[in-house]
Each structure stands twice: as C-alpha cells, then as structure tokens.
Design an enzyme around this catalytic site. Structure first.
Site, short mmCIF file in Angstrom:
data_model
loop_
_atom_site.label_atom_id
_atom_site.label_comp_id
_atom_site.label_asym_id
_atom_site.label_seq_id
_atom_site.Cartn_x
_atom_site.Cartn_y
_atom_site.Cartn_z
N TRP A 1 -3.38 -1.84 -1.33
CA TRP A 1 -3.57 -3.00 -2.17
C TRP A 1 -3.93 -4.26 -1.06
O TRP A 1 -3.09 -4.44 -0.21
CB TRP A 1 -2.38 -3.40 -2.59
CG TRP A 1 -2.22 -4.54 -3.59
CD1 TRP A 1 -2.59 -4.76 -4.83
CD2 TRP A 1 -1.79 -6.02 -3.34
NE1 TRP A 1 -2.31 -6.05 -5.43
CE2 TRP A 1 -1.87 -6.78 -4.46
CE3 TRP A 1 -1.12 -6.64 -2.06
CZ2 TRP A 1 -1.35 -8.29 -4.41
CZ3 TRP A 1 -0.80 -7.72 -2.09
CH2 TRP A 1 -0.96 -8.47 -3.25
N GLU B 1 7.81 -13.34 -21.21
CA GLU B 1 7.40 -11.89 -20.80
C GLU B 1 6.27 -11.62 -21.63
O GLU B 1 5.39 -10.78 -20.99
CB GLU B 1 8.98 -10.91 -21.21
CG GLU B 1 8.44 -9.69 -21.26
CD GLU B 1 8.02 -8.65 -19.83
OE1 GLU B 1 8.07 -9.37 -18.76
OE2 GLU B 1 7.64 -7.65 -19.97
N GLU C 1 -1.31 -10.01 -17.71
CA GLU C 1 -1.50 -8.99 -16.63
C GLU C 1 -2.49 -8.01 -16.77
O GLU C 1 -3.13 -7.21 -16.20
CB GLU C 1 -0.34 -8.77 -15.97
CG GLU C 1 0.51 -7.70 -16.96
CD GLU C 1 1.84 -7.36 -15.90
OE1 GLU C 1 1.87 -7.22 -14.81
OE2 GLU C 1 2.97 -7.16 -16.71
N CYS D 1 0.91 -1.17 -0.04
CA CYS D 1 0.04 0.02 0.02
C CYS D 1 0.94 1.21 -0.14
O CYS D 1 2.16 1.19 0.21
CB CYS D 1 -0.96 0.02 1.11
SG CYS D 1 -1.63 -1.64 1.41
N LYS E 1 2.95 -10.37 -19.88
CA LYS E 1 2.53 -8.81 -20.12
C LYS E 1 0.96 -8.90 -20.70
O LYS E 1 0.17 -8.27 -20.15
CB LYS E 1 3.33 -8.20 -21.32
CG LYS E 1 3.41 -6.78 -21.34
CD LYS E 1 4.51 -6.06 -20.51
CE LYS E 1 4.57 -6.77 -19.09
NZ LYS E 1 5.70 -6.50 -18.33
N ASN F 1 1.49 -0.16 5.59
CA ASN F 1 1.88 -0.79 4.27
C ASN F 1 2.58 -2.06 5.08
O ASN F 1 3.42 -1.91 5.70
CB ASN F 1 2.85 -0.01 3.52
CG ASN F 1 3.42 -0.76 2.43
OD1 ASN F 1 2.75 -1.75 2.29
ND2 ASN F 1 4.49 -0.35 2.21
N GLY F 2 2.12 -3.34 4.58
CA GLY F 2 2.79 -4.57 4.90
C GLY F 2 1.71 -5.39 5.67
O GLY F 2 0.71 -5.25 5.51
N ARG G 1 0.98 1.74 -5.96
CA ARG G 1 1.20 0.65 -5.01
C ARG G 1 0.00 -0.12 -4.63
O ARG G 1 0.17 -0.93 -3.90
CB ARG G 1 1.78 1.20 -3.78
CG ARG G 1 3.05 1.89 -3.94
CD ARG G 1 3.52 2.80 -2.95
NE ARG G 1 4.12 1.86 -1.51
CZ ARG G 1 5.53 1.59 -1.61
NH1 ARG G 1 6.38 2.24 -2.70
NH2 ARG G 1 5.82 0.74 -0.70
N HIS H 1 6.70 -31.71 -26.12
CA HIS H 1 6.43 -32.40 -24.75
C HIS H 1 5.47 -31.99 -23.84
O HIS H 1 5.45 -32.23 -22.84
CB HIS H 1 8.04 -32.13 -23.90
CG HIS H 1 9.23 -32.50 -24.67
ND1 HIS H 1 9.68 -33.64 -25.03
CD2 HIS H 1 10.01 -31.57 -25.42
CE1 HIS H 1 10.79 -33.63 -25.77
NE2 HIS H 1 10.99 -32.29 -26.02
N LYS I 1 2.20 -1.85 -8.53
CA LYS I 1 3.73 -1.71 -9.09
C LYS I 1 4.57 -2.15 -8.13
O LYS I 1 5.65 -2.68 -8.68
CB LYS I 1 3.61 -0.35 -9.45
CG LYS I 1 4.85 0.26 -10.15
CD LYS I 1 4.79 -0.11 -11.54
CE LYS I 1 6.04 0.24 -12.28
NZ LYS I 1 6.14 -0.83 -13.73
#
Ligand code: F6R
Length: 607
Positions: free
Chosen positions: A74, A479, A486, A2, A483, A98-99, A27, A502, A602
């Site tokens: 968040w 990647e 998300e 956050c 991308k 935050n945490g 955040r 395989h 982020k």
C-alpha cells in the site's frame, strides 16, 4: 499497511510466499514482489498492481530458492510502480518493509554522500543500503542488522534476506505487528497469523522493539536493547478460519449476508438470552466505579462508537467523550486517573487507535478494547477485551465487523447501566429480549436486497448523494455515506437531519438523491419535517423506514424501503444492512472493485 512474509526451509518457497501474500492482500494491493536466493545469489520478481500480475511474472520466470521474502504494497512513499515495488535490493541485501522510515531523507543524504546510489522513490530502500554499507565495512549479516536497527526512526516491520545466506532470515518489529511461525524444518515471518495459517498454528508475536534471527530449524529473539529474550510460541486460532467467498461474488456480499449469524454469536457472548441478563465477562474493570468513558476509533469503527455513545449515555447514564483516533492521540485530553477508555477496531492494529490507547494507558486509564482479532496488538495491550465474533473480515469495506461492534456496544451499555444502577432488572430484561430479535430482523432486512439493487441502479447515475438520520441513525447516515464513497467512488455526505437547514440544504435540487434513514422512533416527526424541506426543493428522497413510518411519512419519496417494525434499540444495527446493500449494489452497477477499492487497505498501520 503493507503485508510482509518470509519463509526459510528446504523446498522452493516462491509459491508458498505468494500463497501467504494472498492472505495479506487486504493490507494493500498497489504492487507485489518476492525475492529468493537462487543458487547463491539474490533474485527477485516484482509487478505493479495485484498479486495476479506477480503470479503471471513468476509463471513466466520462476524462482526456485528455499529461502525468501515477499510483499504486497500500500503505497506511502513513491508511486505504485514496479520500480517502487518491494523487495528492495542491493547486490547483497533484499528487504521487505511495512510502515514508514521517518528519517529516511537524512539517512539517504548521508548514504549518497558516501557514494551509494538509490534507484527508487521509497523510504524503504534506505534500509537496504544502510545494511549494505554495514556489510561493506566487514560486518557479518546479524551484526550489520544489529548496527543498523537503532538508526531507523518511525514505524516498521522488516524481513531481510542476505546474498549467499541460504539459512538466514532476519525480522524486526518497531510498531506494526509481526508474527514468527514455527514449522517442522521451516520457519516463517508474517504480518499476521492468518498469512501463516496454511503452514503452522505455532506462532510467536514479536513484542514492540523485538527482532528475530531465523534459520530453517531455529529462532533467536532479541529485544530493543539487543539482549537475547525468550518469546513463547502460542497456538493461533487463525488456522481454523476459512477465507473463501463461498457462493458469493464478493467477500463484501458474503460478509453482509453473514451478519444475522455473527451478530447472534456476538450478542450471545455478552447477553444471556434465556435469563435476560448481561453476562459478567468484563473483568477486570469495575463498571460500577467509573463515571466517564473515553471512546476512540477510526472510520467505520468510529461510527460504531458514536452510536455507542448514544447508548452509553441513554441506557447507562454514563457521559462519553469520543473522537476519531487521529485527533484523540494529539489533543492532550485531560483524563481523571482510574477512568475507562474504550477502543474499537476490527483489525486491532490501526496505528492511530493504538497510539490513543497508549496515551490513555500512560494517563492511568483502564483500557478496554472491542476487537475482532484477539491476537492483535490492541487486544494484547488492553486490560479487558470485548471480542466481536465476526470471523475474518476480508472485504476492505467493513460490514459485519460494524454490526458486531454495535452488538458489543449495546451489550456493554446494558452491563454498565446495570452496574451503575441506571437500569433496573425489568429494563435489562426488556432490552435483552429486544436484542434477541436482532438476527431475525437482520434476516428480514436481507430479503429487501432485490428492491435495493434496483434503487442502486438509479444511484449509480449520480455524482453526489446525501444521507440523513437522527439520533442513533445519524452516525449510521455517516457510515452509509462512507460505505458508498469508498466502494463506488460517488461523493456522499452524511448529516444529522436537523443540521440540513444550517448549510447542506443549499445543495438540494432535482439532481440530488437524499437517503433518509428514519425508523418510526421518538423523533420520527422531526425527521419527516426535514424530509419535507428536501421535497419542497425538488430533492429525490430515498426513504428507509418501517411499516409504521411508511404509513405516516406523508411524503412523495422516489423510493421507500420498508423494514419491519422493531424496537428502537435495534434500529442502527438492523438498518445497517439496507445501507450496506445500497452501497454494495451501487458499486456493482458502477463496475468498481468492491472488495479491493482503489487507494484503500484493510489494515491501516501507518498514521
Ligand atoms: C471502512 C473501513 C475503515 C475502518 C477503519 C478502522 O469500511 O473499514 O474505515 O473501519 O480503517 O479500522 P479498524 O476497525 O481495523 O481499526
């Protein structure tokens, strides 16, 4: 993950808190809130969802206090509802956090047994209630905070406001970063210096375990033992950073388009283009003396590291161990003393990457960090910083930081190769001359945007997509899939093209688009064979290749994106652009929130 802010001064702080929160929305954006002292009493406004909702709430019902705290969330513990939005408050205390408070359950049980009521599903509320209990026992605010702090386990950055105390704010850091800003008759708390940049460039970064007691005109610092400590303010560069979208619809679009420029700055920082030599700015690490490299990062930064592994091993002949940081930190990797460990992080705050760094430090490694934020915790705990000069990256999906990380990694591979005698001067010049051209090719790649936009229109109609690549373009396939998923929420997987048979080949049918990243490199023929396998089963191929590859692919692709021919060393850097554009335009076609996709943030400062 956050974002938290606090301001203490003489003017109404609510609008300033919201302004600072806007810079922290990267955040998290599940809910937001502010609390101030109105008259002599705590009051707060909170709203579910993004900051615009809080702004509307404040417009309808303003706050005028001159000391306050704010939060953008968040969600970890508890759904993203208004009830669970910070600040959390009792009659006497308001707190933003935050945490994660890991021992919140046992503390809550203890407080409930003592008769205290809880009103949210969060871990944070327990801190507000513990402080309230301490005040109820007769302790003054600072002493209450001193008594409560050692009881908290986990990772947290906190800012606290006390009822009736118009000239007091307390902040603490145990894990996630926290900055204290020094103004003229005003003091500030922020999760990062960018949040504080409209107010001041004089910033003190709290050390882990520190806490601070602020008034409008003073700051006192204490370490984890409670002893008074000196913490110097430094001039932050964040003030000069612009964070607007310019003419672009989204930060992500702007950041994709900035890549030729920022990769050029980054490459030029590490490579001397005119002489064709790698610059010697790696002190204090002796690259010639290392015989193994441990690499670790998360997400996109990890994929950059995977590409870096190919370069380090091929160009520098240096064996590389690489792992995602959330695994690395717990897998008890044996490390030979004096080795080099390299960590890659845009934010420089990612909790798992930081924990891996600390593991390596404890095990006698030299620590190098490829970071975008030079004041970040990872940067500050490293022996050597290799900075990506990407500028602030605001879009949650990383784009320009990735290509700048690649620019640093390739430059380091050349420097290490040279130091270890793995490449001679002629090879060094050849590679650097090739890299000089990266920004020019990146500009050409951006010109393919209209064609990619059309392809994206087709991709937006499907639910699953595969990405294939080989060699350095295999991590780029990973990647590309990351991308896309998300920001568009379409399920995508990346595979090494040779792995297709395989297992994943079972997924191929006429509904499955397969994006193949295949420049005409040394193993192009092998990738063509894999494409044949897809074509034979009716899969829809979207081929990203170069002029040579397009001429020789001998394949019925649904779309072919033709890049300019370029030296092989450049391909993962430059091909990142069509891959990013494909994700961006697919997300646009899907109508998702490109810059702030759901459930993401982020900066990931929790495990
Ligand atoms: C994806 C993305 C994330 C980050 C990851 C690491 O687009 O941005 O996967 O790459 O969370 O973040 P940093 O680089 O800040 O350590």
């Amino acid at each position: 993950m956050c974002g938290i802010v606090g301001i203490i001064g003489t003017q109404p702080v609510a609008p300033l808190l919201v302004d600072a929160l806007k810079r922290l929305e990267y955040r998290g954006y599940d809910s937001a809130g502010v609390a101030t002292i109105e008259g002599n009493h705590l009051d707060r406004r909170r709203a579910e969802g993004k900051l615009v909702n809080l702004e509307a709430r404040l417009k309808a019902s303003p706050l005028s206090g001159t000391v306050g705290i704010g939060h953008t969330r968040w969600a970890t513990h508890g759904a993203p509802t208004e009830r669970n939005a910070h600040p959390h408050a009792t009659e006497t205390v308001a707190i933003v956090h935050n945490g994660i408070i890991e021992n919140f359950f046992s503390l809550k049980t203890e407080l409930q047994a003592a008769g205290y009521a809880f009103h949210t599903d969060t871990d944070t509320e327990v801190v507000a209630v513990l402080l309230t209990q301490a005040l109820d026992k007769g302790l003054k605010p600072v002493e209450a905070f001193r008594a409560v702090l050692p009881r908290l386990e986990g990772a947290f950055a906190l800012a606290v406001l006390f009822d009736g105390e118009t000239d007091l704010l307390i902040a603490a850091r145990h894990g996630p970063p926290l900055a204290i800003g020094h103004g003229d008759g005003e003091m500030y708390i922020g999760s990062d210096a960018i949040a504080l940049s409209p107010f001041t460039d004089q910033v003190t970064f709290l050390e882990d375990g520190d806490w601070a007691v602020l008034t409008a005109s003073s700051a006192a610092f204490f370490d984890k033992t409670g002893a008074t400590v000196e913490r110097r303010a430094q001039t932050s560069s964040a003030m000069h950073m612009t964070v607007d979208k310019g003419n672009h619809r989204h930060f992500m679009e702007k950041e994709i388009h900035e890549q030729p420029e920022v990769m050029s700055h980054t490459l030029a920082h590490f490579l001397d283009f005119s002489s064709g030599t790698a610059r010697d700015n790696r002190a204090p690490i002796d690259f010639g003396a290392i015989d193994r490299l441990a690499l670790s990062a998360c997400g996109t930064a990890y994929y950059a590291g995977l590409i870096g592994k190919y370069w380090m091993e091929r160009v520098a002949r240096l064996p590389v161990d690489i792992d995602v940081a959330s695994e690395f930190r717990y897998r008890e990797m044996p490390l030979k003393k004096g080795g080099l460990a390299l960590f890659i992080s845009q934010s420089g705050e990612t909790a798992d990457t930081l924990a891996s760094l600390r593991y390596c430090k404890e095990n006698g490694q030299h620590i190098g960090a490829i970071v975008n934020v030079p004041e970040s915790t990872i940067a500050r705990e490293s022996d050597a910083i290799f900075q990506t000069l990407a500028g602030p990256e605001i879009g949650v999906a990383s784009t320009k930081a990735f290509t700048c990380q690649l620019s640093v990694l390739v430059s380091l591979a050349i420097a290490v190769g040279k130091a270890r005698g793995a490449i001679d001067a002629a090879k060094e010049v050849e590679l650097i001359r090739a890299l000089t051209e990266a920004p020019r090719y990146a500009n050409k790649a951006l010109k393919l945007e209209r064609q990619i936009e059309k392809i994206a229109g087709d991709l937006a109609k499907v639910r699953h997509i595969l990405y294939l690549g080989r060699d350095t373009n295999y991590p780029l396939a990973l990647e590309g899939a990351l991308k896309l998923k998300e920001i568009s929420y379409i399920h995508a997987e990346g595979y090494a093209a040779g792995e297709l048979k395989h297992g994943p080949i079972a997924l191929i049918d006429e509904n499955m688009p397969v994006v193949v990243i295949a420049p005409h490199d040394r193993i192009f023929e092998k990738t063509v064979s894999n494409m044949q396998e897809v074509a034979a089963r009716g899969g829809r191929i979207i081929l990203i290749t170069d002029e040579k590859g397009a001429a020789e692919a001998s394949i019925e692709a649904e779309h072919v994106v033709v890049m300019p021919n370029m030296p092989e060393i450049l391909t993962p850097i430059v091909y990142a652009i069509p891959v990013q554009l494909l994700a961006y335009h697919t997300a646009l076609a899907m109508g998702t929130d490109v810059d702030q996709p759901r459930n993401l943030a982020k900066s990931v400062t929790v495990e």
